[in-house]
Each structure stands twice: as structure tokens, then as C-alpha cells.
Motif scaffolding. Structure first.
Motif, short mmCIF file in Angstrom:
data_model
loop_
_atom_site.label_atom_id
_atom_site.label_comp_id
_atom_site.label_asym_id
_atom_site.label_seq_id
_atom_site.Cartn_x
_atom_site.Cartn_y
_atom_site.Cartn_z
N ILE A 27 -5.26 -6.62 -6.39
CA ILE A 27 -6.34 -7.27 -5.64
C ILE A 27 -7.57 -6.37 -5.55
CG2 ILE A 27 -4.84 -8.75 -4.24
CD1 ILE A 27 -5.37 -6.78 -1.88
N LYS A 28 -8.69 -7.04 -5.32
CA LYS A 28 -9.94 -6.36 -4.99
C LYS A 28 -10.24 -6.74 -3.55
CE LYS A 28 -13.42 -7.05 -7.87
NZ LYS A 28 -14.75 -7.24 -8.50
N LEU A 29 -10.53 -5.74 -2.73
CA LEU A 29 -10.67 -5.90 -1.28
C LEU A 29 -12.01 -5.38 -0.81
CD1 LEU A 29 -8.73 -6.41 1.36
CD2 LEU A 29 -8.80 -3.93 1.48
N LYS A 30 -12.71 -6.16 0.00
CA LYS A 30 -13.92 -5.67 0.66
C LYS A 30 -13.46 -4.97 1.93
CE LYS A 30 -18.34 -6.93 2.64
NZ LYS A 30 -19.22 -8.03 3.06
N MET A 31 -13.63 -3.65 1.96
CA MET A 31 -13.17 -2.86 3.09
C MET A 31 -14.03 -3.11 4.31
SD MET A 31 -12.58 0.72 1.01
CE MET A 31 -12.85 1.66 2.47
N GLU A 32 -13.41 -3.11 5.48
CA GLU A 32 -14.16 -3.17 6.72
C GLU A 32 -14.92 -1.86 6.89
OE1 GLU A 32 -11.69 -4.19 10.04
OE2 GLU A 32 -11.54 -6.28 9.40
N ALA A 33 -16.06 -1.91 7.54
CA ALA A 33 -16.90 -0.72 7.71
C ALA A 33 -16.16 0.42 8.40
CB ALA A 33 -18.15 -1.09 8.50
N ASN A 34 -15.25 0.08 9.28
CA ASN A 34 -14.50 1.10 10.02
C ASN A 34 -13.08 1.26 9.47
OD1 ASN A 34 -13.53 -1.34 10.86
ND2 ASN A 34 -13.50 -0.84 13.05
N ALA A 35 -12.91 1.06 8.18
CA ALA A 35 -11.57 1.14 7.56
C ALA A 35 -10.91 2.47 7.89
CB ALA A 35 -11.68 0.95 6.05
N ASP A 36 -9.67 2.38 8.32
CA ASP A 36 -8.91 3.55 8.75
C ASP A 36 -8.10 4.09 7.56
OD1 ASP A 36 -7.52 5.47 10.09
OD2 ASP A 36 -6.53 4.12 11.49
N LEU A 37 -8.52 5.24 7.05
CA LEU A 37 -7.85 5.83 5.90
C LEU A 37 -6.89 6.94 6.29
CD1 LEU A 37 -10.96 6.14 3.53
CD2 LEU A 37 -9.35 4.23 3.71
N LYS A 38 -6.76 7.24 7.59
CA LYS A 38 -5.99 8.40 8.02
C LYS A 38 -4.50 8.33 7.68
CE LYS A 38 -5.12 7.26 12.93
NZ LYS A 38 -4.30 6.15 12.62
N ASP A 39 -3.94 7.14 7.55
CA ASP A 39 -2.52 7.02 7.24
C ASP A 39 -2.22 7.03 5.75
OD1 ASP A 39 -1.82 6.90 9.93
OD2 ASP A 39 -2.00 4.72 10.00
N LEU A 40 -3.27 7.08 4.93
CA LEU A 40 -3.08 7.08 3.49
C LEU A 40 -2.78 8.50 3.01
CD1 LEU A 40 -5.89 4.59 2.48
CD2 LEU A 40 -3.46 4.13 2.84
N LEU A 41 -2.08 8.58 1.90
CA LEU A 41 -1.63 9.86 1.37
C LEU A 41 -2.44 10.24 0.13
CD1 LEU A 41 2.18 8.94 1.36
CD2 LEU A 41 0.86 9.92 3.25
N ASP A 42 -2.69 11.54 -0.04
CA ASP A 42 -3.29 11.97 -1.29
C ASP A 42 -2.18 12.14 -2.33
OD1 ASP A 42 -2.08 14.51 -0.97
OD2 ASP A 42 -3.92 15.43 -0.23
N ALA A 43 -2.55 12.43 -3.56
CA ALA A 43 -1.57 12.49 -4.66
C ALA A 43 -0.48 13.52 -4.41
CB ALA A 43 -2.29 12.77 -5.98
N ASP A 44 -0.84 14.69 -3.85
CA ASP A 44 0.16 15.75 -3.62
C ASP A 44 1.20 15.33 -2.58
OD1 ASP A 44 -1.11 17.40 -5.47
OD2 ASP A 44 -2.33 18.39 -3.94
N VAL A 45 0.74 14.72 -1.50
CA VAL A 45 1.66 14.28 -0.45
C VAL A 45 2.53 13.14 -0.96
CG1 VAL A 45 1.83 13.31 1.88
CG2 VAL A 45 0.15 15.11 1.39
N TYR A 46 1.93 12.21 -1.73
CA TYR A 46 2.72 11.12 -2.28
C TYR A 46 3.79 11.64 -3.24
CZ TYR A 46 4.14 6.76 -4.42
OH TYR A 46 4.91 5.72 -4.87
N ALA A 47 3.44 12.64 -4.04
CA ALA A 47 4.42 13.24 -4.97
C ALA A 47 5.60 13.82 -4.20
CB ALA A 47 3.74 14.30 -5.82
#
Length: 126
Positions: free
Chosen positions: A101-121
Motif C-alpha cells: 500500500i501507499k499511505l498518506k501519513m498523518e502530520a503527527n505520525a508516531d515513528l517511535k515504535d518502529l525499528l531500524d534495520a539493526d534492531v529488526y535484524a
């Protein structure tokens, strides 16, 4: 196992690529390998505004069906039309032609729970 450094990841094995205020979302190489051959992708949330962790669709493999969870709040702008006739693109190119999907992010999108590549690995033991 491919884990591109320019993407963000969820613990549920979705990835997110941000371009301005648009996010492309799909499932990771790890997720597609665990599911096996993808035979169908169903996205019925186009034009809907959803919250983080809401189900935005399902992916069907030969032996199972899995929900797809939205990594951030936003409006689903479109689903990948190529997946209608070629769902195997999710297996062949999960971070490219296999986006979901393609998503229009909300202006205050909360990215804090997302992982970078190293943490995901680390999460997947890679």
C-alpha cells in the motif's frame, strides 16, 4: 535475509519506506519466507483513514492467511495494482515491486515504535 538499511520495520514484520509524507508499506523478506508462496493479497482499505496497528489487509499463502497491520496512522491512498495478477511479487521482490500500500501519513505520525534495520535484524535473529 535482506534487511535494507533505508527502511523502518515493525515487530509484526511490515516495512515502511517514507518519501515526504507518503509511506510505502509491505512485508519483510523474513515474513514472506516464513509464509511461503504468496497466492493472494487482499487490500480493501483504500481511501480509509486507519490507526497504527489496525488491519489494512490480508496476505494469503498456500497454507495460511495472515493479517497485515498498519505501522503508523494515515490514509490508505492505493494498493499495488500489480499484486492482483502477480501476488508472487511479494516473494520475489518484497521491498520493491512487492510493496502493498501507499499511505498518506498523518502530520503527527508516531515513528517511535518502529525499528531500524539493526534492531529488526536482532529481532529475527539475523
Amino acid at each position: 535475509m535482506k534487511i535494507p538499511a533505508n527502511l523502518l520495520y515493525t515487530k509484526d514484520h511490515e516495512w515502511l519506506r517514507i518519501e515526504d509524507n507518503i509511506a510505502y508499506i509491505g512485508i519483510t523478506d523474513f515474513a514472506q519466507s516464513e509464509l511461503g508462496d504468496i497466492v493472494y493479497v487482499e487490500i480493501e482499505t483504500v481511501d480509509e483513514t486507519l490507526n497504527q496497528n489496525d488491519v489494512f489487509g490480508t496476505v494469503e499463502a498456500v497454507k495460511t492467511v495472515s493479517d497485515l497491520f498498519l505501522p503508523i496512522n494515515g490514509e490508505v491512498l492505493e494498493s499495488n495494482p500489480k499484486l492482483e495478477d502477480s501476488p508472487e511479487l511479494v516473494n520475489d521482490d518484497p521491498y520493491g515491486e512487492g510493496w502493498m500500500i501507499k499511505l498518506k501519513m498523518e502530520a503527527n505520525a508516531d515513528l517511535k515504535d518502529l525499528l531500524d534495520a539493526d534492531v529488526y535484524a536482532l529481532l529475527i535473529g539475523s
